[in-house]
Every structure is written in structure tokens, then in C-alpha cells.
Design an enzyme around this catalytic site. Structure first.
Site, PDB file in Angstrom:
ATOM      1  N   ASP A 152       0.846  -1.199   0.000  1.00 52.12           N
ATOM      2  CA  ASP A 152       0.000   0.000   0.000  1.00 52.12           C
ATOM      3  C   ASP A 152       0.879   1.246   0.000  1.00 52.12           C
ATOM      4  OD1 ASP A 152      -1.877   2.073   0.622  1.00 52.12           O
ATOM      5  OD2 ASP A 152      -3.192   0.570   1.497  1.00 52.12           O
ATOM      6  N   SER A 190      -7.078   4.151  -1.587  1.00 50.95           N
ATOM      7  CA  SER A 190      -6.876   2.707  -1.494  1.00 50.95           C
ATOM      8  C   SER A 190      -8.140   1.931  -1.811  1.00 50.95           C
ATOM      9  CB  SER A 190      -6.386   2.334  -0.088  1.00 50.95           C
ATOM     10  OG  SER A 190      -5.100   2.851   0.149  1.00 50.95           O
ATOM     11  N   ASP A 239       2.088   2.717   3.358  1.00 47.70           N
ATOM     12  CA  ASP A 239       1.241   3.878   3.082  1.00 47.70           C
ATOM     13  C   ASP A 239       1.157   4.805   4.284  1.00 47.70           C
ATOM     14  OD1 ASP A 239      -1.050   5.318   1.653  1.00 47.70           O
ATOM     15  OD2 ASP A 239      -2.092   4.550   3.421  1.00 47.70           O
ATOM     16  N   HIS A 266       2.147   8.750   4.393  1.00 45.34           N
ATOM     17  CA  HIS A 266       1.281   9.848   4.843  1.00 45.34           C
ATOM     18  C   HIS A 266       1.978  10.678   5.924  1.00 45.34           C
ATOM     19  CE1 HIS A 266      -2.457   9.156   2.692  1.00 45.34           C
ATOM     20  NE2 HIS A 266      -2.410   7.861   2.981  1.00 45.34           N
ATOM     21  N   ASP A 312      -1.211  -0.215  -4.686  1.00 46.24           N
ATOM     22  CA  ASP A 312      -2.483   0.400  -5.053  1.00 46.24           C
ATOM     23  C   ASP A 312      -2.294   1.829  -5.543  1.00 46.24           C
ATOM     24  OD1 ASP A 312      -1.656   1.147  -2.529  1.00 46.24           O
ATOM     25  OD2 ASP A 312      -3.559   0.737  -1.540  1.00 46.24           O
ATOM     26  N   HIS A 313      -1.223   2.484  -5.084  1.00 39.32           N
ATOM     27  CA  HIS A 313      -0.920   3.868  -5.455  1.00 39.32           C
ATOM     28  C   HIS A 313       0.396   4.227  -4.809  1.00 39.32           C
ATOM     29  CE1 HIS A 313      -1.945   4.830  -1.344  1.00 39.32           C
ATOM     30  NE2 HIS A 313      -3.090   4.186  -1.507  1.00 39.32           N
ATOM     31  N   HIS A 323      -1.806  11.013  -1.383  1.00 39.97           N
ATOM     32  CA  HIS A 323      -1.429  10.126  -2.481  1.00 39.97           C
ATOM     33  C   HIS A 323      -1.015  10.941  -3.698  1.00 39.97           C
ATOM     34  CE1 HIS A 323      -4.344   6.819  -0.793  1.00 39.97           C
ATOM     35  NE2 HIS A 323      -3.398   7.172   0.063  1.00 39.97           N
TER      36      HIS A 323
END
Length: 443
Positions: free
Chosen positions: A42, A90, A268, A272, A310-311, A404
Site C-alpha cells: 500500500d 486505497s 502507506d 502519509h 495500489d498507489h 497520495h
């Protein structure tokens, strides 16, 4: 209420992609995998793979070598959602990876009209395969949720957890195994889903020791109320790898094979937070889980290992401030996430700050920095921003956002059918190819 899905997106089963550009029309059909291990980092953009390569090299006296990610890298994928933003969350990206369809940000395997879209795990269950979910987040967080549930909002986490039990395919529960966090969503005042799963024959673990004692699927392990602690902040060695190995052990002997989704969820979360040490620790744990999955493929060559993201999160840059340098060596001195260091610093007396900072990070505060820290050391947001900035400045790490980005993400593949994941593709193409394999293996 029992939700029964007996006819799952039949059109998806007919959309397995054709041969890759590298294959001629006269070439033989690719081997069809019996088992699928689908691993999702992620937030893991290509820049994270580069960072991890140099991070490991700094720990080996500048011997820059390919990592497990580099060895398996086969292609790259776009990630845009179906809502005109170009930047996915996500939920939308996981829906694409789980169903082969685009949707809007925040949606869990539903379309623009909020109607359910059949997932590859529901397809696998209909065809007699076993399914497993492993995540370092809550098991009902956005990415794993897209494989098992349907909801117009990823934030409805209790309702998503309910779907894990209530959605049936031809009378059967879809997940055979779920390992991760999220106990608070499964044991609630209004419903005890753990007890309901146990009544259906699931073994249950709520500690790492109990996880090791699980002897067969179906099984459920909820190892934290929310997500698991960050790798940097916990004593457990390689938690994602441990869960992955146990999942493979329990699913390996299923007579018709299995689909296992493993998410490195907190790459992820570190992105962030713009926390580079946190990100590299999570990347390392994910890499070790990949090593275990690859070893399983080597022992079971009828298995496909597919890895993607996912990104991308954070817009990570390996250099900053116009300086041609990235100091990966300094990351090794950081012992905890910046949030944890901030929490600890707030408990100290002003005279203790400099020494403890040096102990927890390996970095030295300048006189100016010490004055700044002493001024705000009881103000959590301000202190966090300062400390995080000091680490990023020292390591020359840049970030463009705390959200993201629309950057393409890497695709890695190994084992049976891996040749179908070379070159450029969209995230829905990954799902379609996997669903094609699931259908073919059942014929």
C-alpha cells in the site's frame, strides 16, 4: 441478514487478457497457476523500491545490489480511479485490483450506482478454492475489504466486518483465513463476529503465540484492536512475514488451490506521515514476506506470485533542497517512528531533550534546533513537524504531499503465468488476468 451471491460478475470471467506483447500468436499457452499469492504494498511507488535498494546498500558498505523487488520487477501499472481526479485512494484502487472494474474514491467493490461488483475471491470460492487475507492494518481496512465486502464508503468499517460473515457464495463464507488487526470491529457491543466465526468452525487467535498454534483453516487472528504497531515500534520480528508464512502453511494443502492476498498496509501510513525510517522498516518487512512467498513458489511451481501497489503515497524524493545527495546511512540510527519519538520527547524535561534525541535518532540537535524543540516540546503537532523535518533534512529526503499521488506503480511477478504481467498495464488488467487464471484452473 445473510447476503448470498451465487452469480458473480460472469462477464469478468470472460475477460482474461490475451497474450502479452512478448508472446507470438503461435507460442504455447502459458502455464495456469493453481494457487495465487497477490501481494499489495500500500502506497509503494517505484521510488520506494529505489529507496529500499539504497537503504540496504548503506547497511552493506555501499555495495549496491538488486533487492528482492528488483529481481521480480516485470512491469508498471497506472492507478487512476473512475471519478475524474486521476489520484486514487486505497478503496478505489483495491476495488480495481479485486474486481477488474474502476470505481470512485472511497468505494469498496461497488460501482457508481453503489451496486456490488463480484470480486476475484468470491469467484475463487464459487470455483472451490480457499481464500486468505493477511494485512498489517485492520483486516477490514480499505484494501482487504475490497476483496471480501461491498460498501459505498470505506469508513463503514463495522458494516464491512459484518460482510465478511454475512456474504455467502453458494452457502459458504468467502474468507477461509484472515490475519491482521481490527479486533474492535469484530467484538462489539452490538455483535460478536469472533464468536460467530468460531461457531462456523474457525480457529481463533488474539496473540502472536496463539497464531503460531493455529493448526488448520478456517482461521481468524486479530492481533490488535486497530492496525498492528509500526514495525519500528514493536518487538515482534518481521510480523508480516510471520503471518504470511502461517497463512501459506494453512492454505497449502487445499485440494483446489487458494488465493491469498497479503498487504503491506503501513508503507502507506509511513508515507502519509512523511516518515522515511518508518517507510524503510515497513518496506523491509514486506520484502521479507515476499521472500517467504517466493520460497513457497519455488517449492510449489503451480503457484503465481504477483506483487504491486495500489498507489504511491507522499511523492517521495531521494534528494532535497537542491543537494545531489541522499543519506540513507543516517536512517539506520532512527529507532522509532517520528510519532513515537514525539510522544517520548513530550515526557522529558527540557534538559533531557538533546541527549535523548541523539540516542533515539543518532542525530545531534544544533543550538538553534534545540531552542526550537524546547519552545514547542509540549505541543504535539508543532513538535512532530520539527522532528520529522530534522530527519528529512539530515537524510536529504523530500516529500511533495502527505497524501497520495497519481504516479504509476511497479508490478512484480514470479512463477506460473508470470509472463502475463510484463510491460505497462492498468490496475484493472492485473485483476482480469488473475481472474482468468482462476477460471482456467477450475476447468
Amino acid at each position: 441478514m445473510m447476503i448470498r451471491l451465487t452469480c458473480l460478475a460472469a462477464s469478468l470471467l470472460l475477460t482474461a487478457c490475451a497474450q502479452s506483447p512478448q508472446q507470438s500468436a503461435a507460442s504455447s499457452e502459458p502455464e495456469t497457476p493453481r494457487n495465487i499469492i497477490f501481494m499489495i504494498g500500500d502506497g509503494m511507488g517505484a521510488n520506494y523500491l529505489t529507496a529500499y535498494r539504497y537503504f540496504l546498500a548503506e547497511g552493506k558498505q555501499q555495495q549496491i545490489k538488486p533487492t528482492i523487488y528488483d529481481e521480480l520487477w516485470t512491469g508498471i501499472s497506472s492507478t487512476w480511479p473512475d471519478d475524474q481526479t486521476l489520484v486514487t485512494d486505497s478503496a478505489a484502487s483495491a476495488t480495481a485490483l479485486a474486481t477488474g472494474y474502476k470505481t470512485f474514491n472511497g468505494a469498496i467493490s461497488v460501482d457508481q450506482q453503489h451496486l456490488p461488483i463480484g470480486t476475484l475471491m468470491q469467484q475463487a470460492k464459487r470455483l472451490g478454492k480457499a481464500n486468505g487475507i493477511v494485512a498489517s492494518s485492520q483486516v477490514n481496512h480499505a484494501t482487504p475489504a475490497a476483496f471480501l465486502a461491498h460498501n459505498p464508503s470505506r469508513r463503514n468499517m463495522d458494516a464491512i466486518a459484518d460482510h465478511y460473515f454475512d456474504i455467502r457464495v453458494e452457502g459458504q463464507l468467502v474468507p477461509d483465513l484472515m490475519f491482521g488487526g481490527g479486533a474492535r470491529h469484530f467484538i462489539r457491543d452490538d455483535r460478536n463476529l469472533v464468536a460467530e466465526f468460531q461457531a462456523e468452525g474457525y480457529q481463533y487467535a488474539d496473540s502472536w503465540q496463539q497464531l503460531t498454534q493455529l493448526s488448520q483453516a478456517p482461521a481468524l487472528a486479530l492481533l490488535a484492536d486497530n492496525g498492528l504497531p509500526s514495525v519500528l515500534n514493536q518487538e515482534k520480528e518481521a510480523p508480516l512475514q510471520v503471518m504470511t508464512e502461517k497463512a501459506l502453511e494453512l492454505l497449502a494443502d487445499h485440494p483446489k488451490g487458494f488465493v491469498l492476498m497479503v498487504e503491506g498496509s503501513q508503507i502507506d501510513w509511513c508515507g502519509h506521515a512523511n516518515d522515511i525510517a518508518c517507510a524503510m522498516a515497513e518496506m523491509h518487512d514486506f520484502a521479507r514476506a515476499i521472500q517467504s512467498a517466493k520460497a513457497f513458489v519455488d517449492a510449489n511451481p503451480d503457484t503465481l506470485l504477483i506483487i504491486t501497489a495500489d498507489h504511491e503515497t507522499g511523492g517521495l524524493a531521494l534528494a532535497a533542497d537542491g543537494i545531489y545527495e541522499w543519506r540513507a546511512d543516517l536512517i539506520y540510527g532512527v529507532q522509532y517512528t517520528v510519532r513515537e519519538i514525539t510522544r517520548r520527547m513530550m515526557k522529558l524535561e527540557p534538559a533531557e531533550l538533546a541527549d535523548q534525541w541523539r540516542h533515539w535518532t543518532g542525530l545531534t540537535l544544533s543550538d538553534e534546533q534545540l531552542t526550537e524543540v524546547q519552545t514547542v516540546h509540549q505541543q504535539q503537532p508543532e513538535l512532530y513537524a520539527l522532528l520529522n523535518g530534522y530527519i528529512n533534512k539530515a537524510t536529504r529526503t523530500g516529500w511533495t504531499t502527505d497524501g497520495h499521488t497519481a504516479a504509476d506503480v511497479p508490478v512484480m511477478a514470479y512463477g506460473a503465468g508470470a509472463e502475463q504481467f510484463t510491460g505497462f498495464m492498468d490496475n484493472i488488467d492485473i485483476a482480469k488476468r488473475i481472474m482468468g487464471f482462476i477460471q482456467q484452473s477450475a476447468n
